[in-house]
Design an enzyme around this catalytic site. Structure first.
Site, PDB file in Angstrom:
ATOM      1  N   LYS A   1       5.598   6.578   5.086  1.00  0.00           N
ATOM      2  CA  LYS A   1       4.335   6.361   4.382  1.00  0.00           C
ATOM      3  C   LYS A   1       3.243   6.153   5.290  1.00  0.00           C
ATOM      4  O   LYS A   1       1.981   6.817   5.159  1.00  0.00           O
ATOM      5  CB  LYS A   1       4.277   5.513   3.201  1.00  0.00           C
TER       6      LYS A   1
ATOM      7  N   GLU B   1       0.342  -6.903  10.772  1.00  0.00           N
ATOM      8  CA  GLU B   1       1.540  -7.578  10.831  1.00  0.00           C
ATOM      9  C   GLU B   1       2.756  -6.430  11.440  1.00  0.00           C
ATOM     10  O   GLU B   1       2.762  -5.377  11.123  1.00  0.00           O
ATOM     11  CB  GLU B   1       2.062  -7.772   9.415  1.00  0.00           C
TER      12      GLU B   1
ATOM     13  N   ARG C   1      14.169   2.267  -0.032  1.00  0.00           N
ATOM     14  CA  ARG C   1      13.117   2.806  -0.129  1.00  0.00           C
ATOM     15  C   ARG C   1      13.062   4.286   0.972  1.00  0.00           C
ATOM     16  O   ARG C   1      13.235   3.709   2.083  1.00  0.00           O
ATOM     17  CB  ARG C   1      11.674   2.029   0.180  1.00  0.00           C
TER      18      ARG C   1
ATOM     19  N   LYS D   1      -2.085  -1.199  13.895  1.00  0.00           N
ATOM     20  CA  LYS D   1      -1.006  -1.039  13.118  1.00  0.00           C
ATOM     21  C   LYS D   1      -0.269   0.315  12.708  1.00  0.00           C
ATOM     22  O   LYS D   1       0.984   0.658  13.227  1.00  0.00           O
ATOM     23  CB  LYS D   1      -1.194  -1.590  11.541  1.00  0.00           C
TER      24      LYS D   1
ATOM     25  N   GLU E   1      11.901  -5.123   9.115  1.00  0.00           N
ATOM     26  CA  GLU E   1      12.849  -5.705   8.135  1.00  0.00           C
ATOM     27  C   GLU E   1      14.051  -6.097   8.943  1.00  0.00           C
ATOM     28  O   GLU E   1      14.506  -5.353   9.772  1.00  0.00           O
ATOM     29  CB  GLU E   1      13.132  -4.685   6.982  1.00  0.00           C
TER      30      GLU E   1
ATOM     31  N   THR F   1       0.741  -1.085  -0.120  1.00  0.00           N
ATOM     32  CA  THR F   1       0.155  -0.037   0.134  1.00  0.00           C
ATOM     33  C   THR F   1       0.850   1.318  -0.061  1.00  0.00           C
ATOM     34  O   THR F   1       0.966   2.063   0.919  1.00  0.00           O
ATOM     35  CB  THR F   1      -1.039   0.151   1.352  1.00  0.00           C
TER      36      THR F   1
ATOM     37  N   ASN G   1       2.979   2.279  14.510  1.00  0.00           N
ATOM     38  CA  ASN G   1       4.202   2.823  13.664  1.00  0.00           C
ATOM     39  C   ASN G   1       4.124   4.169  14.065  1.00  0.00           C
ATOM     40  O   ASN G   1       5.305   4.931  13.893  1.00  0.00           O
ATOM     41  CB  ASN G   1       3.918   2.670  12.065  1.00  0.00           C
TER      42      ASN G   1
ATOM     43  N   CYS H   1       7.778   1.728   5.494  1.00  0.00           N
ATOM     44  CA  CYS H   1       6.821   1.803   6.167  1.00  0.00           C
ATOM     45  C   CYS H   1       6.429   3.125   7.077  1.00  0.00           C
ATOM     46  O   CYS H   1       5.603   3.839   6.864  1.00  0.00           O
ATOM     47  CB  CYS H   1       7.050   0.686   7.290  1.00  0.00           C
TER      48      CYS H   1
END
Ligand code: UGA
Length: 437
Positions: free
Chosen positions: A265, A150, A332, A206, A154, A87, A210, A262
């Site tokens: 964004k 989730e 990214r 989620k 990473e 997304t 973040n 993540c």
């Protein structure tokens, strides 16, 4: 009878989830529309760097429990379908691009068998699950929708998936919860906290998590700015406040800030969604979190100019690190690569080293120079920037490195090097939020 599982989308999240669920003994089929990616995965190869994943994936393919396809028809007999597609941020707005999630639902809904469960894992704007659920009822009312966000990082994707610190399930029936409990039985057996929520709360958990992490990082980076202005040391400050268990010491590493696919964004999409919901004011602070984060990159560039000259034309600058964080080849929204590109645009001759991310960085910025070794990277440099805190950079001997550079100036953008050691070796040492020598 053991559950059959499908995983739609085989990026970081999907490929890891598929391999990990297979390793629990379930039969798993992963789907992606990118046939090149699927061809690689079928050979047991992972198209990105993630510790432990390739070994696990190859072993699960060999065991016969894990397979891959590009056809939705091959997913028809699965009991649980996970949607793990991306997304990304939309090109012209802060909001998330929902095209991949929407088309995954449209494709799986007609083929999913009666009684099966479609479970969203992608990070989505709150309200998406209810919208998809209504659409699913139109297409195939015999199938139910749930949301199971989730939280994997990473670099620790396998560990975080197999041993998560909590499992959150957004469900609308006991049957859906029971099916997910069956899948995650091994986690429940080891007392992993289980949170049952409604659909919007599961989605919100989620982005709230973040946003909190991004806030913590920007908080310490704001303190770094104050330390610089007041002559303090942010690393000591972080250590001292971190001893308070209500604050905690993790995610208080001041430096060039957060990047990746993540955090940046997600906070932007969260703000955009809050605006749509008429609750814009509640997340106004995230705008500040974002700008503190981006400011850290400019502050490093200012340090470079201060040490060299305002005009960077022709200056040779070595950059250690391109990935958005160590143990990843993901570039990214990488702060390291962004800084390198900006310095290059300002006229400097920039050479970058990274143990894993050179290829992806090269793809994004082909005009920059890339070195295969640290020595090659720093040869003749007027200044060295340490921007991704890989372990190998902490192991550099500053005495030896000094012999290779033109000027021994190190800017540690991650506050991860041993300052005293570098100063003792004769380097000028700069870092965000700390005094310089
Ligand atoms: C993040 C979250 O940590 C995961 O829980 C979440 O599942 C994931 O996003 C996601 O949404 O999929 P990740 O992007 O892998 O995971 O990276 P983090 O380890 O969170 O690091 C994010 C960025 O913050 C990196 O650029 C890192 O260098 C930076 N960071 C981290 C700091 O600048 N300071 C710190 O103290 C910690």
């Amino acid at each position: 009878m053991t559950l059959k599982v499908s995983v739609i989308g085989t990026g970081y999240l999907g490929a890891t989830h598929a391999a990990c669920i297979a390793s629990l003994g379930f039969s798993v089929i992963g789907l992606d529309l990118d046939s090149e990616k699927i061809a690689l995965l079928k050979q047991g190869k992972v198209p990105f760097y993630e510790p432990e994943l390739e070994e696990l994936l190859a072993a699960e393919i060999k065991s016969g429990r894990l397979s891959f396809t590009t056809s939705f028809n091959d997913l028809a007999d699965a009991d649980i379908h996970f949607i793990c597609v991306g997304t990304p941020q939309q090109e012209n707005s802060l909001a998330a691009d929902m095209r991949f999630v929407d088309s995954a639902l449209e494709a799986i809904a007609p083929v999913a068998k009666a009684g099966s469960l479609i479970v969203g894992k992608s990070t989505v704007p709150v309200g998406t699950a209810q919208r998809l659920s209504a659409r699913l009822t139109e297409i195939n009312p015999a199938v139910e929708l749930a949301w199971n966000p989730e939280f994997l990082r990473e670099g620790f994707a396998v560990e975080d998936t197999l041993r998560p610190n909590r499992l959150v399930v957004g469900v609308t029936s006991d049957a859906a919860e029971a099916k997910l409990k069956e899948l995650y039985k091994s986690n429940l057996d080891t007392n992993t906290p289980w949170v049952r929520a409604d659909l919007p709360t599961a989605e919100l958990v989620k982005v709230a998590a973040n946003s909190f992490l991004a806030t913590k990082i920007s908080f310490i980076n704001a303190m770094a700015e104050i330390c610089e202005a007041a002559g303090g040391d942010v690393t000591v400050l972080a250590k001292a406040i971190g001893y308070d268990p209500r604050i905690g010491s993790r995610f208080l590493q001041a430096g060039i800030g957060f990047g990746g696919g993540c955090l940046p964004k997600d906070i932007r999409a969260f703000m955009a969604r809050a605006g749509e919901l008429g609750a814009e004011q509640a997340l106004e602070f995230l705008r500040e979190i974002d700008s503190i984060n981006l400011r850290a990159r400019q502050r490093v560039i200012e340090l470079v100019r201060k040490d060299l000259t305002e005009d960077l034309t022709g200056k040779k600058i070595a950059v250690l690190g391109a990935a958005f964080k160590p143990d990843s080849d993901d570039v990214r929204d990488s702060p390291a690569l962004d800084i390198a590109a900006q310095i290059h645009a300002a006229g400097a001759i920039v050479t970058i080293h990274d143990p894993k991310a050179i290829r992806p960085a090269q793809k994004r910025f082909p005009a920059l120079k890339y070195a295969e070794s640290v020595d090659e990277c720093v040869a003749g440099a007027d200044l060295v920037l340490h921007l991704t805190e890989w372990k190998i950079y902490r192991e550099i001997d500053p005495v030896e490195l000094k012999k290779l550079v033109t000027n021994a100036i190190m800017i540690d953008g991650r506050n991860a090097l041993d300052r005293d050691k570098w100063i003792a070796a004769g380097w000028k040492f700069r870092a965000l939020g700390r005094a310089s020598n």
